[in-house]
Design an enzyme around this catalytic site. Structure first.
Site, PDB file in Angstrom:
ATOM      1  N   ASN A  40       0.820  -1.218   0.000  1.00  0.00           N
ATOM      2  CA  ASN A  40       0.000   0.000   0.000  1.00  0.00           C
ATOM      3  C   ASN A  40       0.850   1.264   0.000  1.00  0.00           C
ATOM      4  O   ASN A  40       0.381   2.334   0.376  1.00  0.00           O
ATOM      5  CB  ASN A  40      -0.911   0.028   1.234  1.00  0.00           C
ATOM      6  CG  ASN A  40      -1.778  -1.203   1.373  1.00  0.00           C
ATOM      7  OD1 ASN A  40      -1.561  -2.023   2.265  1.00  0.00           O
ATOM      8  ND2 ASN A  40      -2.730  -1.357   0.499  1.00  0.00           N
ATOM      9  N   HIS A  68      -2.813  -6.109  -3.186  1.00  0.00           N
ATOM     10  CA  HIS A  68      -2.788  -4.793  -3.857  1.00  0.00           C
ATOM     11  C   HIS A  68      -1.597  -4.630  -4.805  1.00  0.00           C
ATOM     12  O   HIS A  68      -1.372  -3.541  -5.353  1.00  0.00           O
ATOM     13  CB  HIS A  68      -2.791  -3.658  -2.824  1.00  0.00           C
ATOM     14  CG  HIS A  68      -4.139  -3.410  -2.235  1.00  0.00           C
ATOM     15  ND1 HIS A  68      -5.178  -2.885  -2.975  1.00  0.00           N
ATOM     16  CD2 HIS A  68      -4.643  -3.652  -1.009  1.00  0.00           C
ATOM     17  CE1 HIS A  68      -6.260  -2.797  -2.212  1.00  0.00           C
ATOM     18  NE2 HIS A  68      -5.961  -3.267  -1.019  1.00  0.00           N
ATOM     19  N   HIS A 158       0.080 -13.121   3.817  1.00  0.00           N
ATOM     20  CA  HIS A 158      -0.846 -12.018   3.558  1.00  0.00           C
ATOM     21  C   HIS A 158      -2.251 -12.599   3.425  1.00  0.00           C
ATOM     22  O   HIS A 158      -2.608 -13.144   2.378  1.00  0.00           O
ATOM     23  CB  HIS A 158      -0.405 -11.307   2.278  1.00  0.00           C
ATOM     24  CG  HIS A 158      -1.009  -9.959   2.111  1.00  0.00           C
ATOM     25  ND1 HIS A 158      -0.559  -8.854   2.800  1.00  0.00           N
ATOM     26  CD2 HIS A 158      -2.049  -9.534   1.362  1.00  0.00           C
ATOM     27  CE1 HIS A 158      -1.287  -7.806   2.449  1.00  0.00           C
ATOM     28  NE2 HIS A 158      -2.203  -8.189   1.585  1.00  0.00           N
ATOM     29  N   HIS A 183      -2.147  -7.800   5.920  1.00  0.00           N
ATOM     30  CA  HIS A 183      -3.355  -7.578   5.114  1.00  0.00           C
ATOM     31  C   HIS A 183      -4.518  -6.961   5.884  1.00  0.00           C
ATOM     32  O   HIS A 183      -5.184  -6.086   5.359  1.00  0.00           O
ATOM     33  CB  HIS A 183      -3.846  -8.849   4.409  1.00  0.00           C
ATOM     34  CG  HIS A 183      -5.123  -8.650   3.642  1.00  0.00           C
ATOM     35  ND1 HIS A 183      -5.189  -7.883   2.496  1.00  0.00           N
ATOM     36  CD2 HIS A 183      -6.387  -9.091   3.864  1.00  0.00           C
ATOM     37  CE1 HIS A 183      -6.442  -7.883   2.046  1.00  0.00           C
ATOM     38  NE2 HIS A 183      -7.181  -8.591   2.860  1.00  0.00           N
TER      39      HIS A 183
HETATM   40 FE   LIG Z   1      -2.460  -3.793   3.040  1.00  0.00          FE
HETATM   41 FE   LIG Z   2      -3.719  -6.744   1.325  1.00  0.00          FE
END
Ligand SMILES: [Fe+2]
Ligand SMILES: [Fe+2]
Length: 266
Positions: A40, A68, A158, A183
């Site tokens: 992120n 992501h 994750h 996550h």
């Molecule tokens: Fe994240």
């Molecule tokens: Fe994630």
């Protein structure tokens, strides 16, 4: 040897707090190696070569990722030629990038003369997540070959569901030095050394603005739940914390000695 794992770095505030705090944490905990989840780090969604470079230059040795991964198209350059960047192992065969690596560390804090090797593995869960290949089966095979190179192995799992995360930690207990989840962006309080010697924490939390909903501005998220209409979720700004865990590992056996959660403000 001691390593720090940093939970999901969210946007500019997250990158900033890593740069500010990492030198102090390295000294305070006598760290040999630092791993961070960077999924992120670019505007809250995805990662680019620029944000990765910023994280590396702050003192992070290896960056992991997660669902992501694909949010910024520039990630393709990282996947193509940055060996210190990992994506979840269990994408289908042929996906660019790698899910594991072995990294040489010159440990200023240990008596050993020669560098030590640290294996890092990034795997993604499948419960309440996009479907990928079976993380248990693939991780078992990957850990087998990693163990031929080093006993010091860190796993970033994750995943969303605590059941899948705990089962995964138990599954790898005794085979790897640590399994730490990412996550959910919520740090859990279940850090422990499992019976086989694997350090375990269901989620490391996230590194970024905590006056937020998981790192994003609060009001648009509430509006989304109220109206079910799409909203722009900007990265929030306030109460920026670095979340993660410090893990101490016996270099000879690869077993964990200690795991300690980290939650620090600048
Ligand atoms: Fe994240
Ligand atoms: Fe994630």
């Amino acid at each position: 040897m001691k390593l720090l794992f940093i939970g999901d770095i969210v946007g500019r505030p997250g990158r900033h707090v890593v740069r500010e705090l990492l030198p102090k944490l390295r000294e305070q905990h006598a760290l040999d190696f630092v791993i961070a989840n960077g999924e992120n780090s670019a505007g809250g969604s995805g990662i680019t070569p620029e944000t990765a470079a910023e994280i590396f230059s702050a003192g992070v040795d290896v960056i992991t990722s997660g669902d992501h991964l694909w949010d910024q198209k520039e990630v393709m350059d990282l996947l193509a030629d940055e060996k210190r960047f990992l994506r979840p192992l269990n994408y289908p065969p042929g996906t660019p990038g790698q899910g594991a690596g072995v990294f040489e560390v010159q440990t200023p804090n240990s008596k050993a003369q020669s560098p030590i090797s640290v294996g890092v593995l990034n795997v993604q869960g499948r419960t309440f997540m996009p479907p990928l290949e079976n993380p248990f089966l693939l991780a078992r095979e990957e850990v087998k070959w990693l163990r031929e190179l080093t006993k010091i192995i860190f796993v970033d799992f994750h995943a969303e569901a605590t059941s899948e995360k705990i089962a995964f930690g138990r599954f790898l207990d005794g085979q790897v030095s640590a399994v730490v989840g990412t996550h959910t962006h919520v740090q859990t309080a279940d850090e422990q050394i499992l019976p086989g010697g694997t350090a375990y924490l269901s989620d490391a939390g996230f590194t970024g603005p905590h006056e937020s909903v998981l790192g994003r501005e609060i009001e648009p998220v509430i509006q989304r739940f109220l109206t079910a209409m799409p909203q722009r979720f900007e990265v929030a700004k306030d109460r920026v914390l670095l979340h993660g865990a410090v893990i101490e590992i016996d270099g000879a056996s690869g077993k964990a000695i200690k795991i300690q959660r980290v939650a620090e403000a600048v």
